[in-house]
Motif scaffolding. Structure first.
Motif, PDB file in Angstrom:
ATOM      1  N   ASN A  16       0.849  -1.342   0.044  1.00  0.00           N
ATOM      2  CA  ASN A  16       0.057   0.062   0.001  1.00  0.00           C
ATOM      3  C   ASN A  16       0.696   1.331   0.068  1.00  0.00           C
ATOM      4  O   ASN A  16       0.626   2.142  -0.636  1.00  0.00           O
ATOM      5  CB  ASN A  16      -1.100   0.027   1.281  1.00  0.00           C
ATOM      6  CG  ASN A  16      -1.927  -1.144   1.070  1.00  0.00           C
ATOM      7  OD1 ASN A  16      -2.167  -1.570  -0.062  1.00  0.00           O
ATOM      8  ND2 ASN A  16      -2.562  -1.423   2.229  1.00  0.00           N
ATOM      9  N   ASP A  17       1.847   0.948   0.791  1.00  0.00           N
ATOM     10  CA  ASP A  17       2.918   2.439   0.769  1.00  0.00           C
ATOM     11  C   ASP A  17       3.509   2.637  -0.550  1.00  0.00           C
ATOM     12  O   ASP A  17       3.626   3.841  -0.997  1.00  0.00           O
ATOM     13  CB  ASP A  17       3.994   2.155   1.477  1.00  0.00           C
ATOM     14  CG  ASP A  17       3.737   2.249   3.086  1.00  0.00           C
ATOM     15  OD1 ASP A  17       2.513   2.971   3.332  1.00  0.00           O
ATOM     16  OD2 ASP A  17       4.532   2.066   4.026  1.00  0.00           O
ATOM     17  N   LYS A  18       3.629   1.754  -1.394  1.00  0.00           N
ATOM     18  CA  LYS A  18       4.321   1.734  -2.802  1.00  0.00           C
ATOM     19  C   LYS A  18       3.124   2.369  -3.681  1.00  0.00           C
ATOM     20  O   LYS A  18       3.414   3.012  -4.995  1.00  0.00           O
ATOM     21  CB  LYS A  18       4.605   0.446  -3.273  1.00  0.00           C
ATOM     22  CG  LYS A  18       5.926   0.063  -2.852  1.00  0.00           C
ATOM     23  CD  LYS A  18       6.361  -1.394  -3.336  1.00  0.00           C
ATOM     24  CE  LYS A  18       7.731  -1.859  -2.661  1.00  0.00           C
ATOM     25  NZ  LYS A  18       7.941  -3.170  -3.389  1.00  0.00           N
ATOM     26  N   LEU A  19       1.981   2.082  -3.367  1.00  0.00           N
ATOM     27  CA  LEU A  19       0.817   2.589  -4.239  1.00  0.00           C
ATOM     28  C   LEU A  19       0.553   3.998  -4.071  1.00  0.00           C
ATOM     29  O   LEU A  19       0.235   4.934  -5.208  1.00  0.00           O
ATOM     30  CB  LEU A  19      -0.571   2.097  -3.776  1.00  0.00           C
ATOM     31  CG  LEU A  19      -1.919   2.179  -4.562  1.00  0.00           C
ATOM     32  CD1 LEU A  19      -1.690   1.774  -5.940  1.00  0.00           C
ATOM     33  CD2 LEU A  19      -2.934   1.886  -3.716  1.00  0.00           C
ATOM     34  N   PHE A  20       1.215   4.655  -3.076  1.00  0.00           N
ATOM     35  CA  PHE A  20       0.842   6.134  -2.682  1.00  0.00           C
ATOM     36  C   PHE A  20       1.652   7.131  -3.889  1.00  0.00           C
ATOM     37  O   PHE A  20       2.917   6.567  -4.371  1.00  0.00           O
ATOM     38  CB  PHE A  20       1.377   6.449  -1.630  1.00  0.00           C
ATOM     39  CG  PHE A  20       0.375   5.949  -0.441  1.00  0.00           C
ATOM     40  CD1 PHE A  20      -1.030   5.941  -0.762  1.00  0.00           C
ATOM     41  CD2 PHE A  20       0.906   5.586   0.725  1.00  0.00           C
ATOM     42  CE1 PHE A  20      -1.655   5.438   0.295  1.00  0.00           C
ATOM     43  CE2 PHE A  20       0.014   5.004   1.696  1.00  0.00           C
ATOM     44  CZ  PHE A  20      -1.258   4.923   1.427  1.00  0.00           C
ATOM     45  N   GLY A  21       1.393   7.940  -4.566  1.00  0.00           N
ATOM     46  CA  GLY A  21       2.239   8.726  -5.293  1.00  0.00           C
ATOM     47  C   GLY A  21       1.551   8.874  -6.730  1.00  0.00           C
ATOM     48  O   GLY A  21       0.251   8.825  -6.726  1.00  0.00           O
ATOM     49  N   ILE A  22       2.335   9.464  -7.719  1.00  0.00           N
ATOM     50  CA  ILE A  22       1.646   9.829  -9.174  1.00  0.00           C
ATOM     51  C   ILE A  22       2.122   8.554 -10.119  1.00  0.00           C
ATOM     52  O   ILE A  22       3.119   8.406 -10.164  1.00  0.00           O
ATOM     53  CB  ILE A  22       1.879  11.254  -9.532  1.00  0.00           C
ATOM     54  CG1 ILE A  22       1.507  12.352  -8.558  1.00  0.00           C
ATOM     55  CG2 ILE A  22       1.284  11.378 -11.051  1.00  0.00           C
ATOM     56  CD1 ILE A  22       1.848  13.521  -8.844  1.00  0.00           C
ATOM     57  N   TRP A  23       0.945   8.010 -10.815  1.00  0.00           N
ATOM     58  CA  TRP A  23       1.209   7.200 -11.751  1.00  0.00           C
ATOM     59  C   TRP A  23       0.702   7.711 -13.175  1.00  0.00           C
ATOM     60  O   TRP A  23      -0.360   8.414 -13.127  1.00  0.00           O
ATOM     61  CB  TRP A  23       0.307   5.994 -11.241  1.00  0.00           C
ATOM     62  CG  TRP A  23       0.718   5.407 -10.045  1.00  0.00           C
ATOM     63  CD1 TRP A  23       0.224   5.819  -8.937  1.00  0.00           C
ATOM     64  CD2 TRP A  23       1.771   4.595 -10.017  1.00  0.00           C
ATOM     65  NE1 TRP A  23       0.704   5.036  -8.093  1.00  0.00           N
ATOM     66  CE2 TRP A  23       1.706   3.987  -8.695  1.00  0.00           C
ATOM     67  CE3 TRP A  23       2.445   3.705 -10.835  1.00  0.00           C
ATOM     68  CZ2 TRP A  23       2.774   3.140  -7.989  1.00  0.00           C
ATOM     69  CZ3 TRP A  23       3.536   2.654 -10.348  1.00  0.00           C
ATOM     70  CH2 TRP A  23       3.454   2.463  -8.976  1.00  0.00           C
ATOM     71  N   LYS A  24       1.230   7.424 -14.264  1.00  0.00           N
ATOM     72  CA  LYS A  24       1.246   8.021 -15.643  1.00  0.00           C
ATOM     73  C   LYS A  24       0.651   6.734 -16.312  1.00  0.00           C
ATOM     74  O   LYS A  24       1.334   5.661 -16.456  1.00  0.00           O
ATOM     75  CB  LYS A  24       2.031   8.735 -16.342  1.00  0.00           C
ATOM     76  CG  LYS A  24       1.720   9.338 -17.799  1.00  0.00           C
ATOM     77  CD  LYS A  24       3.010   9.943 -18.311  1.00  0.00           C
ATOM     78  CE  LYS A  24       2.725  10.182 -19.603  1.00  0.00           C
ATOM     79  NZ  LYS A  24       3.738  10.869 -20.206  1.00  0.00           N
ATOM     80  N   SER A  25      -0.434   6.743 -17.051  1.00  0.00           N
ATOM     81  CA  SER A  25      -0.809   5.673 -17.802  1.00  0.00           C
ATOM     82  C   SER A  25       0.066   5.495 -18.986  1.00  0.00           C
ATOM     83  O   SER A  25       0.679   6.385 -19.581  1.00  0.00           O
ATOM     84  CB  SER A  25      -2.163   5.713 -18.794  1.00  0.00           C
ATOM     85  OG  SER A  25      -2.343   6.931 -19.412  1.00  0.00           O
ATOM     86  N   THR A  26       0.046   4.171 -19.345  1.00  0.00           N
ATOM     87  CA  THR A  26       1.369   3.758 -20.467  1.00  0.00           C
ATOM     88  C   THR A  26       0.847   3.868 -21.774  1.00  0.00           C
ATOM     89  O   THR A  26       1.083   3.523 -22.897  1.00  0.00           O
ATOM     90  CB  THR A  26       1.868   2.378 -20.499  1.00  0.00           C
ATOM     91  OG1 THR A  26       0.887   1.583 -20.388  1.00  0.00           O
ATOM     92  CG2 THR A  26       2.569   2.115 -18.999  1.00  0.00           C
ATOM     93  N   ASP A  27      -0.887   4.022 -21.995  1.00  0.00           N
ATOM     94  CA  ASP A  27      -1.461   4.071 -23.066  1.00  0.00           C
ATOM     95  C   ASP A  27      -1.234   5.270 -23.769  1.00  0.00           C
ATOM     96  O   ASP A  27      -1.768   6.507 -23.311  1.00  0.00           O
ATOM     97  CB  ASP A  27      -3.076   4.058 -22.937  1.00  0.00           C
ATOM     98  CG  ASP A  27      -3.812   3.876 -24.015  1.00  0.00           C
ATOM     99  OD1 ASP A  27      -3.264   3.974 -25.233  1.00  0.00           O
ATOM    100  OD2 ASP A  27      -5.053   3.944 -24.171  1.00  0.00           O
ATOM    101  N   ASN A  28      -0.679   5.443 -25.041  1.00  0.00           N
ATOM    102  CA  ASN A  28      -0.171   6.483 -25.803  1.00  0.00           C
ATOM    103  C   ASN A  28      -1.489   7.499 -26.207  1.00  0.00           C
ATOM    104  O   ASN A  28      -1.525   8.534 -26.442  1.00  0.00           O
ATOM    105  CB  ASN A  28       0.717   6.546 -26.715  1.00  0.00           C
ATOM    106  CG  ASN A  28       2.039   6.079 -26.260  1.00  0.00           C
ATOM    107  OD1 ASN A  28       2.577   6.486 -25.313  1.00  0.00           O
ATOM    108  ND2 ASN A  28       2.825   5.327 -27.166  1.00  0.00           N
ATOM    109  N   ASN A  29      -2.622   6.776 -26.509  1.00  0.00           N
ATOM    110  CA  ASN A  29      -3.757   7.193 -26.976  1.00  0.00           C
ATOM    111  C   ASN A  29      -4.887   7.911 -26.130  1.00  0.00           C
ATOM    112  O   ASN A  29      -5.380   8.766 -26.589  1.00  0.00           O
ATOM    113  CB  ASN A  29      -4.707   6.011 -27.710  1.00  0.00           C
ATOM    114  CG  ASN A  29      -4.155   5.342 -28.948  1.00  0.00           C
ATOM    115  OD1 ASN A  29      -3.105   6.133 -29.667  1.00  0.00           O
ATOM    116  ND2 ASN A  29      -4.270   3.922 -28.983  1.00  0.00           N
TER     117      ASN A  29
END
Length: 105
Positions: A16-29
């Motif tokens: 759960n600690d690793k989940l915190f933060g900002i994530w960007k999708s890998t889908d270029n579309n």
């Protein structure tokens, strides 16, 4: 038995600690950002719009609370710096992948 329970609890907290933060999708579309905060808030930026949710995690599941009172539950796992969220639409599995964003301050 107590040791196994403690190990599972520590493992769950670390995930759960690793989940915190900002994530960007890998889908270029369709670029999408997810910002999981430690206070149980999730910000989703998609198509220049921002959505806010309350979320909880239990083991490998994320439960999002919707504004209409409903909820959505999705399974997730983290592999290195990639977050994979799995949901089902009309019985078909949908995998969404996100890469952890690092912020330079």
């Amino acid at each position: 038995m107590k040791i196994i329970t403690i190990l599972l609890l520590v493992s769950s907290l670390t995930l759960n600690d690793k989940l915190f933060g900002i994530w960007k999708s890998t889908d270029n579309n369709s670029v999408q950002y997810l910002n999981f905060k430690s206070d149980g808030k999730l910000l989703e930026v998609k198509n220049k719009e921002t959505y806010r949710y309350d979320f909880t995690t239990k083991e490998n599941f994320i439960q999002l609370e919707l504004k209409n009172g409903g909820s959505i539950e999705q399974s997730f796992y983290i592999n290195g710096d990639t977050l994979v969220i799995q949901s089902f639409v009309d019985g078909e599995p949908i995998l969404n992948k996100y890469v952890k964003e690092k912020l330079a301050l």
